[in-house]
Design an enzyme around this catalytic site. Sequence first.
Site, mmCIF file in Angstrom:
data_model
loop_
_atom_site.group_PDB
_atom_site.id
_atom_site.type_symbol
_atom_site.label_atom_id
_atom_site.label_comp_id
_atom_site.label_asym_id
_atom_site.label_seq_id
_atom_site.Cartn_x
_atom_site.Cartn_y
_atom_site.Cartn_z
ATOM 1 N N GLU A 81 -28.597 28.244 -97.943
ATOM 2 C CA GLU A 81 -28.691 27.275 -99.032
ATOM 3 C C GLU A 81 -27.941 27.749 -100.276
ATOM 4 O O GLU A 81 -26.805 28.200 -100.197
ATOM 5 C CB GLU A 81 -30.151 26.928 -99.281
ATOM 6 C CG GLU A 81 -30.827 26.387 -98.015
ATOM 7 C CD GLU A 81 -32.213 25.841 -98.243
ATOM 8 O OE1 GLU A 81 -32.638 25.689 -99.401
ATOM 9 O OE2 GLU A 81 -32.895 25.541 -97.236
ATOM 10 N N ASP B 107 -37.972 16.528 -99.390
ATOM 11 C CA ASP B 107 -37.676 17.912 -99.067
ATOM 12 C C ASP B 107 -38.734 18.802 -99.725
ATOM 13 O O ASP B 107 -39.596 18.326 -100.471
ATOM 14 C CB ASP B 107 -36.262 18.294 -99.523
ATOM 15 C CG ASP B 107 -35.652 19.387 -98.668
ATOM 16 O OD1 ASP B 107 -36.412 20.233 -98.144
ATOM 17 O OD2 ASP B 107 -34.418 19.427 -98.522
#
Length: 551
Positions: A381, A196
């Site tokens: 997020e 990521d």
Amino acid sequence: MIYGIDAVHGHNNVYNATIFPHNIGIGATWDPELAKRIGAATALEVRATGIPYVFAPCVAVCRDPRWGRCYESYSEDAKLVQAMTQIIEGLQGEIHPDSPKSVPFVAGKKNVAACAKHYVGDGGTTKGINENNTVIDFHGLLRIHMPGYYNAIIKGVWTIMISFSSVNGVKMHANHDLITGFLKNTLRFKGFVISDWQGIDKITSPPHANYSYSIQTGIHAGIDMIMVPYNYTEFIDGLTYLVNNNFIAMSRIDGAVKRILRVKFMLALFENPLADVSLVDQLGSQEHRELAREAVRKSLVLLKNGKCTNEPLLPLSKKAPKILGLSGNNLTNGTTILTAIKNTVDPETEVEYEENPDAFFVKNSNFSYAIVAVGETPYAETLGDSFNLTIPDPGPSTIANVCGNVKRVVIIVSGRPIVIEPYVGSMDALVAAWLPGREGQGVADVLFGDYGFSGKLPRIWFKTVAQLPMNVGDGSALRSPLPIWIWPYYKTLKKKGGGGTRNLIWGAVPNQLQWLVLVNASLPYHDTSPQLLLSASGSLPSTQKGFLFYN
């Protein structure tokens, strides 16, 4: 060069692209074929901008809606998430029936390489804290968080992205057992594994505290491509040093390069490195917008319709003299819910918009009814992590000022179930619209009866956060308070032996199983055992459509 982008609900970073409902809304459709068509449309729009690779789909199984990325998860149920991996066949193209399964595949220049993410357990962290720790035994990991990856690999997914989170205290970016041992060796995944954004930096605490260690640990864990958004020379220098000094074997680098080249060859990047300009008209095309509109209307879930079962408010009249519209923000280039309402009602109908009207205005303006859109403010997020899941201001005051003064339907625009228990009793009708994207006309299509409600909850709608975590299959779904199964069709039955009636909801599930669930718990029900009629086998079927609404 291979370039990837987060096209997670359409080509969502590009101006004028089609923005589809987010994954939780697609989960509410319970329609994998629709997900596949959305994948194909997204692939065309991404390819139109010269990009061959998308960081989608997210196959997280969100087990706690306090998680700020819950909207990226199709469901809390691994089986529904598995079904929705059909989007990969839209993105990459459908593997021919005679072709071998589990072999990475891209059909052609109108398709893209997909990326299943975030491996693994990202939706299971304690209290839903983003990038935190998922505490679970191996059987639970295989049963809940791994099934989406099984299906993704079978469907030929080319890449898999690693999660920022940890499993039982081990950072996934450092987890050799789950990346190399299980994903590559046991599941025989043939594509490449990607980190990521700055993912290896977060192996240490604080991030980037020992970058050489992070590089070595991430590569040894089995990550083939490292996402380094800023100081790439530091990574190159660090990796070169570790290889030259035998901290990382050259064979490990060769293995990673082989996997990456395999994807590039399949995408024909060496033969066709530039964008195909013939696809430019696909970006935000009318056909794709109609598909997004269809997805919106299929994602809507009816949670309440009328204070009495024989007095429903929905569908709304298009010929009402005067309507009050209270809509949320307008952050995308498309049709807002307010605009959709104006497009749908009779030309003679007056639609008046007020962002946060006071009670006096509502009471004295002779509105036929009000349409109130409230919900969460934008987030993504970690910024979306919430321990209370309440409706932010001015939502509660808006509901209070409108409810009680005019008939009203409340539309919840949110990336997850939120606390609505204090307000449900005052609402005439209640609809979950999730995060619908740019085609708000799909909301009006259903509110005014041009289409029926077909969406079903993809996760349990809790009453209070004190009940969390609470998920299908974990035993908590049959605890007090009484679970309510939400469907748009009602039936009133006489209580056995007299003494009143019980309002019941009737719904269909696969294989024509039928359910009856008590809606109004005002009457005692201990004499009948829980008023929940199960399937013919006497147990909850694992393939049930829809989840529970606690009220």
